[in-house]
Write a protein that holds these residues in place. Sequence first.
Motif, PDB file in Angstrom:
ATOM      1  N   GLN A 142      47.971 -55.496 -17.064  1.00  0.00           N
ATOM      2  CA  GLN A 142      49.108 -54.963 -16.323  1.00  0.00           C
ATOM      3  C   GLN A 142      48.612 -54.323 -15.046  1.00  0.00           C
ATOM      4  OE1 GLN A 142      51.772 -52.355 -18.519  1.00  0.00           O
ATOM      5  NE2 GLN A 142      52.302 -51.206 -16.663  1.00  0.00           N
ATOM      6  N   LEU A 143      49.223 -54.685 -13.909  1.00  0.00           N
ATOM      7  CA  LEU A 143      48.898 -54.105 -12.608  1.00  0.00           C
ATOM      8  C   LEU A 143      50.101 -53.304 -12.128  1.00  0.00           C
ATOM      9  CD1 LEU A 143      46.991 -56.690 -12.806  1.00  0.00           C
ATOM     10  CD2 LEU A 143      46.973 -56.622 -10.313  1.00  0.00           C
ATOM     11  N   ASP A 144      49.879 -52.053 -11.721  1.00  0.00           N
ATOM     12  CA  ASP A 144      50.951 -51.158 -11.307  1.00  0.00           C
ATOM     13  C   ASP A 144      50.934 -50.921  -9.801  1.00  0.00           C
ATOM     14  OD1 ASP A 144      52.019 -50.828 -13.862  1.00  0.00           O
ATOM     15  OD2 ASP A 144      50.652 -49.193 -14.345  1.00  0.00           O
ATOM     16  N   PRO A 145      52.015 -50.355  -9.230  1.00  0.00           N
ATOM     17  CA  PRO A 145      52.092 -50.134  -7.781  1.00  0.00           C
ATOM     18  C   PRO A 145      50.996 -49.234  -7.225  1.00  0.00           C
ATOM     19  CG  PRO A 145      54.279 -49.970  -8.752  1.00  0.00           C
ATOM     20  CD  PRO A 145      53.317 -50.078  -9.887  1.00  0.00           C
ATOM     21  N   SER A 146      50.393 -48.406  -8.065  1.00  0.00           N
ATOM     22  CA  SER A 146      49.314 -47.525  -7.608  1.00  0.00           C
ATOM     23  C   SER A 146      48.011 -48.272  -7.374  1.00  0.00           C
ATOM     24  CB  SER A 146      49.075 -46.423  -8.643  1.00  0.00           C
ATOM     25  OG  SER A 146      48.618 -46.986  -9.864  1.00  0.00           O
ATOM     26  N   GLY A 147      47.910 -49.485  -7.899  1.00  0.00           N
ATOM     27  CA  GLY A 147      46.649 -50.226  -7.837  1.00  0.00           C
ATOM     28  C   GLY A 147      45.867 -50.125  -9.126  1.00  0.00           C
ATOM     29  N   ALA A 148      46.379 -49.370 -10.094  1.00  0.00           N
ATOM     30  CA  ALA A 148      45.723 -49.281 -11.403  1.00  0.00           C
ATOM     31  C   ALA A 148      45.984 -50.559 -12.193  1.00  0.00           C
ATOM     32  CB  ALA A 148      46.254 -48.076 -12.183  1.00  0.00           C
ATOM     33  N   TYR A 149      44.993 -50.965 -12.990  1.00  0.00           N
ATOM     34  CA  TYR A 149      45.205 -52.115 -13.877  1.00  0.00           C
ATOM     35  C   TYR A 149      44.535 -51.843 -15.216  1.00  0.00           C
ATOM     36  CZ  TYR A 149      40.407 -53.782 -12.918  1.00  0.00           C
ATOM     37  OH  TYR A 149      39.045 -53.899 -12.827  1.00  0.00           O
ATOM     38  N   TYR A 150      45.192 -52.317 -16.281  1.00  0.00           N
ATOM     39  CA  TYR A 150      44.728 -52.053 -17.637  1.00  0.00           C
ATOM     40  C   TYR A 150      44.828 -53.321 -18.472  1.00  0.00           C
ATOM     41  CZ  TYR A 150      46.144 -47.368 -16.055  1.00  0.00           C
ATOM     42  OH  TYR A 150      46.318 -46.227 -15.326  1.00  0.00           O
ATOM     43  N   GLY A 151      43.921 -53.451 -19.435  1.00  0.00           N
ATOM     44  CA  GLY A 151      44.035 -54.499 -20.427  1.00  0.00           C
ATOM     45  C   GLY A 151      44.888 -54.014 -21.589  1.00  0.00           C
ATOM     46  N   TRP A 152      45.727 -54.869 -22.112  1.00  0.00           N
ATOM     47  CA  TRP A 152      46.651 -54.512 -23.194  1.00  0.00           C
ATOM     48  C   TRP A 152      46.592 -55.523 -24.328  1.00  0.00           C
ATOM     49  CZ3 TRP A 152      50.140 -50.293 -23.252  1.00  0.00           C
ATOM     50  CH2 TRP A 152      50.185 -49.542 -22.077  1.00  0.00           C
ATOM     51  N   LYS A 153      46.921 -55.045 -25.536  1.00  0.00           N
ATOM     52  CA  LYS A 153      47.155 -55.948 -26.665  1.00  0.00           C
ATOM     53  C   LYS A 153      48.592 -56.462 -26.616  1.00  0.00           C
ATOM     54  CE  LYS A 153      43.915 -53.364 -29.576  1.00  0.00           C
ATOM     55  NZ  LYS A 153      43.803 -52.498 -30.781  1.00  0.00           N
ATOM     56  N   ALA A 154      49.509 -55.570 -26.283  1.00  0.00           N
ATOM     57  CA  ALA A 154      50.918 -55.918 -26.091  1.00  0.00           C
ATOM     58  C   ALA A 154      51.548 -54.829 -25.242  1.00  0.00           C
ATOM     59  CB  ALA A 154      51.647 -56.035 -27.428  1.00  0.00           C
ATOM     60  N   THR A 155      52.429 -55.188 -24.336  1.00  0.00           N
ATOM     61  CA  THR A 155      53.061 -54.195 -23.482  1.00  0.00           C
ATOM     62  C   THR A 155      54.358 -54.744 -22.904  1.00  0.00           C
ATOM     63  OG1 THR A 155      52.664 -52.635 -21.673  1.00  0.00           O
ATOM     64  CG2 THR A 155      51.899 -54.901 -21.346  1.00  0.00           C
ATOM     65  N   ALA A 156      55.075 -53.875 -22.198  1.00  0.00           N
ATOM     66  CA  ALA A 156      56.327 -54.264 -21.552  1.00  0.00           C
ATOM     67  C   ALA A 156      56.483 -53.482 -20.262  1.00  0.00           C
ATOM     68  CB  ALA A 156      57.517 -54.014 -22.481  1.00  0.00           C
ATOM     69  N   ILE A 157      57.124 -54.090 -19.287  1.00  0.00           N
ATOM     70  CA  ILE A 157      57.461 -53.431 -18.030  1.00  0.00           C
ATOM     71  C   ILE A 157      58.928 -53.706 -17.740  1.00  0.00           C
ATOM     72  CG2 ILE A 157      55.137 -53.462 -17.020  1.00  0.00           C
ATOM     73  CD1 ILE A 157      55.819 -56.041 -15.600  1.00  0.00           C
ATOM     74  N   GLY A 158      59.521 -52.898 -16.842  1.00  0.00           N
ATOM     75  CA  GLY A 158      60.930 -53.099 -16.515  1.00  0.00           C
ATOM     76  C   GLY A 158      61.823 -52.040 -17.121  1.00  0.00           C
ATOM     77  N   LYS A 159      63.127 -52.268 -17.009  1.00  0.00           N
ATOM     78  CA  LYS A 159      64.102 -51.234 -17.328  1.00  0.00           C
ATOM     79  C   LYS A 159      64.115 -50.816 -18.803  1.00  0.00           C
ATOM     80  CE  LYS A 159      67.476 -53.693 -15.795  1.00  0.00           C
ATOM     81  NZ  LYS A 159      68.816 -54.194 -15.390  1.00  0.00           N
ATOM     82  N   ASN A 160      63.763 -51.715 -19.695  1.00  0.00           N
ATOM     83  CA  ASN A 160      63.817 -51.382 -21.126  1.00  0.00           C
ATOM     84  C   ASN A 160      62.422 -51.246 -21.727  1.00  0.00           C
ATOM     85  OD1 ASN A 160      65.498 -50.894 -23.448  1.00  0.00           O
ATOM     86  ND2 ASN A 160      64.886 -52.903 -24.235  1.00  0.00           N
ATOM     87  N   MET A 161      61.439 -50.879 -20.895  1.00  0.00           N
ATOM     88  CA  MET A 161      60.053 -50.929 -21.368  1.00  0.00           C
ATOM     89  C   MET A 161      59.753 -49.930 -22.482  1.00  0.00           C
ATOM     90  SD  MET A 161      57.987 -49.361 -18.121  1.00  0.00           S
ATOM     91  CE  MET A 161      58.300 -47.716 -17.492  1.00  0.00           C
ATOM     92  N   LYS A 162      60.374 -48.754 -22.458  1.00  0.00           N
ATOM     93  CA  LYS A 162      60.082 -47.763 -23.490  1.00  0.00           C
ATOM     94  C   LYS A 162      60.508 -48.254 -24.872  1.00  0.00           C
ATOM     95  CE  LYS A 162      60.198 -43.674 -20.523  1.00  0.00           C
ATOM     96  NZ  LYS A 162      60.872 -42.377 -20.227  1.00  0.00           N
ATOM     97  N   ASN A 163      61.746 -48.747 -24.962  1.00  0.00           N
ATOM     98  CA  ASN A 163      62.221 -49.265 -26.244  1.00  0.00           C
ATOM     99  C   ASN A 163      61.448 -50.511 -26.656  1.00  0.00           C
ATOM    100  OD1 ASN A 163      64.176 -47.268 -26.442  1.00  0.00           O
ATOM    101  ND2 ASN A 163      65.746 -48.502 -25.428  1.00  0.00           N
ATOM    102  N   ALA A 164      61.090 -51.334 -25.663  1.00  0.00           N
ATOM    103  CA  ALA A 164      60.346 -52.561 -25.958  1.00  0.00           C
ATOM    104  C   ALA A 164      58.964 -52.241 -26.514  1.00  0.00           C
ATOM    105  CB  ALA A 164      60.231 -53.426 -24.697  1.00  0.00           C
ATOM    106  N   LYS A 165      58.291 -51.242 -25.937  1.00  0.00           N
ATOM    107  CA  LYS A 165      56.970 -50.858 -26.434  1.00  0.00           C
ATOM    108  C   LYS A 165      57.054 -50.304 -27.852  1.00  0.00           C
ATOM    109  CE  LYS A 165      54.619 -49.965 -22.054  1.00  0.00           C
ATOM    110  NZ  LYS A 165      53.964 -48.954 -21.180  1.00  0.00           N
ATOM    111  N   THR A 166      58.101 -49.525 -28.131  1.00  0.00           N
ATOM    112  CA  THR A 166      58.300 -49.000 -29.487  1.00  0.00           C
ATOM    113  C   THR A 166      58.490 -50.146 -30.471  1.00  0.00           C
ATOM    114  OG1 THR A 166      59.315 -46.979 -28.633  1.00  0.00           O
ATOM    115  CG2 THR A 166      59.742 -47.520 -30.933  1.00  0.00           C
TER     116      THR A 166
END
Length: 232
Positions: free
Chosen positions: A144-168
């Motif tokens: 995942q690459l974010d607007p700050s320039g940070a990037y992370y490796g993930w096993k599973a993740t979500a971005i966008g308007k429903n990302m909190k519920n999606a991650k749960t």
Amino acid sequence: MGDFALTTFSSSGKLNQIEYAQKAVENGETCVGIKVKDGVVLAVEKKLNSVLIDETSFRKIQHLGQHVGVSYAGIGPDFRVLNQKARKTVQKYWLQYREPVSVESLCRQTAATVQEFTQSGGVRPFGVSLLVAGLDEDGPHLYQLDPSGAYYGWKATAIGKNMKNAKTFLEKRYNPDNSIEDAINIALSTLKEGYQGTMDSTNVEIGYISRESKKFVVLTTEQIKDYLANIQ
């Protein structure tokens, strides 16, 4: 002036322009990525502003190379710029070394470009987050690459308007030993959990790469229709 000064920290130690860019991401359509033992799956909502738009002309999952694909949440034109830069990185590496660029190296170079736009005058941060899915000699990767320039490796993740519920939802369902088929079903179930309206094959996209195929594939509407039938 503080909110408009790109390189000036606020009293709380934040760059407000980055916060605004992240808000643009959080207002974007939900995108889900899942890495399993056999590969990586991306699934994203695709809502069109008008029924008159030809949906085949608008793609939210794109190839960066044969071995890597990308999707996003946020501002579409910003994604297009980063997409083109990343594709050039893939091609330059191939021309120089005659082998595919590693997924981590591609993400690092793309993230460096994003970070430059957080400290340069006359520009603004990219209002987009990327999910990059790829396969190299070290196996499958999801970044995942974010607007700050940070990037992370993930096993599973979500971005966008429903990302909190999606991650749960993903935390409860994720299993690294799942197959690609299982991951596609989980990704669709995750999107459907917070989807407003009726999800069908025209308003969702799915892409994946597996150890078997070693090529990033975007599913057709007919294939998506079959998967949607399995989770209803």
